[in-house]
Design an enzyme around this catalytic site. Structure first.
Site, mmCIF file in Angstrom:
data_model
loop_
_atom_site.group_PDB
_atom_site.id
_atom_site.type_symbol
_atom_site.label_atom_id
_atom_site.label_comp_id
_atom_site.label_asym_id
_atom_site.label_seq_id
_atom_site.Cartn_x
_atom_site.Cartn_y
_atom_site.Cartn_z
ATOM 1 N N ASP A 13 -1.740 3.947 5.691
ATOM 2 C CA ASP A 13 -0.624 3.684 4.782
ATOM 3 C C ASP A 13 -0.420 4.843 3.817
ATOM 4 O OD1 ASP A 13 -0.340 1.168 5.971
ATOM 5 O OD2 ASP A 13 -1.756 0.267 4.577
ATOM 6 N N GLU A 34 4.469 -5.958 9.600
ATOM 7 C CA GLU A 34 3.837 -7.166 9.064
ATOM 8 C C GLU A 34 4.893 -8.097 8.463
ATOM 9 O OE1 GLU A 34 -0.666 -5.610 8.035
ATOM 10 O OE2 GLU A 34 0.779 -5.758 6.398
ATOM 11 N N ASN A 62 0.823 -1.210 0.000
ATOM 12 C CA ASN A 62 0.000 0.000 0.000
ATOM 13 C C ASN A 62 0.860 1.264 0.000
ATOM 14 O OD1 ASN A 62 -2.360 -1.497 0.080
ATOM 15 N ND2 ASN A 62 -2.738 -1.147 2.254
#
Length: 314
Positions: free
Chosen positions: A255, A141, A45
């Protein structure tokens, strides 16, 4: 001479999105809308958001050798992102299961898949990318040890930006490199509770900012939703006003904010000015459904405007 304005090191996921009237409670089943599949992941993103604004952007990530991986690579290339650093294989592409309610708020569960295999060695093998960028942006992540290797491998003079999402206790080595550390309210509370160990964070974002700075980052940005964003460093604390819009879907808005701020820093903008621009980008992103599909171009951001009156400093 830098090859890139921004290198994003992070996750790439396929977003599986369902609209719901309300999110289910424990043991409850609710009916939702048809399932839609979109390219996503916090790293993917950010890379798309920056490239769409005009930044020279590269992505270091890992996807699976599958249909979702091909979807993600196609989306990056279509946005103009350099995907030479995107590795393929070893596990299925990561997947995010997202529910979106009528107010635009979302809940997300992530299955990391190939993201969990992005390793410190992958970072070392991408030394040319790290040497060739003005700003490096990372998230959580991917494995924390990989983010730590990014910090060690970042070239002198290159700025490191971190969004600790999902939030965990951060090593001093990573905290000291952040300029800025970008968090939302939930992430700020979790990071502070984890680092201080007492679970007490209070309710004043200015106190959070001071406490976060005491942990070692050079600067901090706390996003506050409709209240805007708080920008702080060792000298000043400034509230950046939000741009009022009608939210349709908040997926990916954080993001977009982080990518825009990182890109503006790469152009030499001061942190508060970069945050004001990022607030307009984040506002534009919530007016459309989806994550990457909602990210605006620089022209669309300019059309949205966004007043800077009423910003407070101390």
């Amino acid at each position: 001479m830098y090859d890139y304005d921004l290198l994003v090191v992070g996750s790439a996921n396929a977003d599986l999105v369902i609209g719901v009237e309300r999110r289910p409670g424990p043991g409850e089943t609710v009916l939702g809308s048809d399932l839609s599949v979109h390219p996503g992941g916090k790293g993917g993103n950010q890379a798309v958001a920056a490239a769409r604004l005009g930044a020279r952007t590269a992505l270091l990530a890992r996807v699976g050798d599958d249909a979702h991986g091909r979807l993600l690579l196609d989306a990056q290339r279509a946005a103009g992102v350099d995907t030479a650093g995107v590795l393929c294989g070893g596990a299925p592409t990561g997947v995010a299961l997202i529910t979106v309610d009528p107010s635009g708020d979302n809940s997300i569960v992530v299955s990391p898949g190939a993201n969990a295999l992005l390793s410190p060695r992958d970072v070392r093998d991408a030394a040319d990318l790290l040497r060739g960028t003005r700003v490096v942006s990372a998230q959580l992540e991917i494995p924390l040890e990989t983010v730590a290797e990014v910090v060690r491998s970042t070239a002198p003079g290159t700025r490191f930006v971190l969004n600790p999402s999902p939030p965990v206790e951060l090593p001093a080595e990573i905290l000291a490199a952040c300029d800025p550390l970008i968090l939302n309210e939930h992430e700020a509370r979790v990071v502070l509770a984890g680092q201080t160990g007492d679970g007490q964070t209070g309710d004043d974002p200015r106190e959070w900012a001071r406490a976060l700075l005491a942990l070692g980052p050079r600067s901090v940005v706390i996003t506050l939703g409709a209240r805007g964003a708080l920008v702080a460093d060792a000298v000043t604390t400034e509230l950046v006003a939000a741009v009022p819009v009608r939210a349709v879907d908040t997926t990916g808005a954080g993001d977009a904010f982080t990518a825009a701020l990182a890109w503006r820093l790469s152009t030499g903008a001061e942190l508060s000015a970069a945050a004001r621009y990022a607030a307009r980008v984040g506002a534009a992103a919530v007016t459309e459904e989806g994550a990457q599909a909602s990210f605006p171009t620089a022209t669309e951001v300019a059309a949205l405007g966004g007043a800077t009156e009423g910003e407070a400093a101390e």
